[in-house]
Design a protein around this motif. Structure first.
Motif, PDB file in Angstrom:
ATOM      1  N   VAL A 104       0.833  -1.202   0.000  1.00  0.00           N
ATOM      2  CA  VAL A 104       0.000   0.000   0.000  1.00  0.00           C
ATOM      3  C   VAL A 104       0.866   1.250   0.000  1.00  0.00           C
ATOM      4  N   ASP A 105       0.753   2.041  -1.071  1.00  0.00           N
ATOM      5  CA  ASP A 105       1.455   3.317  -1.174  1.00  0.00           C
ATOM      6  C   ASP A 105       0.492   4.491  -1.041  1.00  0.00           C
ATOM      7  N   GLY A 106      -0.757   4.268  -1.401  1.00  0.00           N
ATOM      8  CA  GLY A 106      -1.773   5.306  -1.303  1.00  0.00           C
ATOM      9  C   GLY A 106      -3.119   4.666  -1.033  1.00  0.00           C
ATOM     10  N   TRP A 107      -4.030   5.426  -0.410  1.00  0.00           N
ATOM     11  CA  TRP A 107      -5.350   4.888  -0.087  1.00  0.00           C
ATOM     12  C   TRP A 107      -6.365   6.019  -0.040  1.00  0.00           C
ATOM     13  N   VAL A 108      -7.618   5.647  -0.228  1.00  0.00           N
ATOM     14  CA  VAL A 108      -8.733   6.579  -0.095  1.00  0.00           C
ATOM     15  C   VAL A 108      -9.886   5.819   0.555  1.00  0.00           C
ATOM     16  N   SER A 109     -10.648   6.485   1.419  1.00  0.00           N
ATOM     17  CA  SER A 109     -11.785   5.843   2.075  1.00  0.00           C
ATOM     18  C   SER A 109     -12.998   6.751   2.026  1.00  0.00           C
ATOM     19  N   GLU A 110     -14.162   6.140   2.208  1.00  0.00           N
ATOM     20  CA  GLU A 110     -15.431   6.881   2.230  1.00  0.00           C
ATOM     21  C   GLU A 110     -16.337   6.227   3.244  1.00  0.00           C
ATOM     22  N   SER A 111     -16.891   7.020   4.140  1.00  0.00           N
ATOM     23  CA  SER A 111     -17.787   6.495   5.171  1.00  0.00           C
ATOM     24  C   SER A 111     -19.232   6.495   4.675  1.00  0.00           C
ATOM     25  N   VAL A 112     -20.079   5.812   5.409  1.00  0.00           N
ATOM     26  CA  VAL A 112     -21.501   5.697   5.069  1.00  0.00           C
ATOM     27  C   VAL A 112     -22.234   6.924   5.612  1.00  0.00           C
TER      28      VAL A 112
END
Length: 149
Positions: A104-112
């Motif tokens: 993992v070099d980069g990540w993005v997340s989104e909540s509900v």
């Protein structure tokens, strides 16, 4: 009205995700880290006109506690993660690796968002030898993940 939302922080080398609570507005918001945003289309949602309609689900749907995790890919735009039938306190996460190694070099997340049961991330650019995977994380724990694609 404000609420508390989860943000995923990654430890070095792609270790398990650590969750931290952050105050946010009533709407879910994307969070990202590492070098996310370094490649084209990152920071955009898959509904953008350029990418809309080009995605297909890759791999089987993963399930945890009755919730579904799906991974979508477009050879034109990259990939995104989607969670369905989700409870509050959960996030869809997309890990992206700069190369085919799956680190993992980069990540993005989104909540509900309150009142709905799904969320999907912004796109990750896993084109040109890069890979990505989807993760369903709730209350600070990764419940399931897809393979690297």
């Amino acid at each position: 009205m404000s609420r508390r939302s989860l943000r995923t922080l990654l430890a070095a080398g792609g270790a398990a995700a650590v969750m931290a609570l952050l105050p946010t507005s009533a709407q879910a918001a994307p969070y990202s880290g590492g070098n996310y945003g370094a490649y084209g289309n990152e920071g955009q949602y898959p509904t953008t006109t350029y990418c809309s309609g080009t995605f297909r689900q890759i791999g089987a749907t993963k399930y945890a506690e009755g919730m579904a995790l799906k991974y979508f890919y477009s050879d034109k735009c990259g990939s995104f993660a989607r969670i369905e039938n989700s409870r509050p306190g959960c996030v869809a996460v997309l890990h992206r690796s700069n190369n085919g190694v799956g680190r993992v070099d980069g990540w993005v997340s989104e909540s509900v968002d309150p009142g709905i049961t799904y969320a999907y991330t912004q796109m990750g650019n896993n084109l040109h030898g890069r890979v990505s995977r989807a993760v369903l994380s709730c209350d600070g724990h990764d419940l399931t993940e897809t393979g690297w694609y």
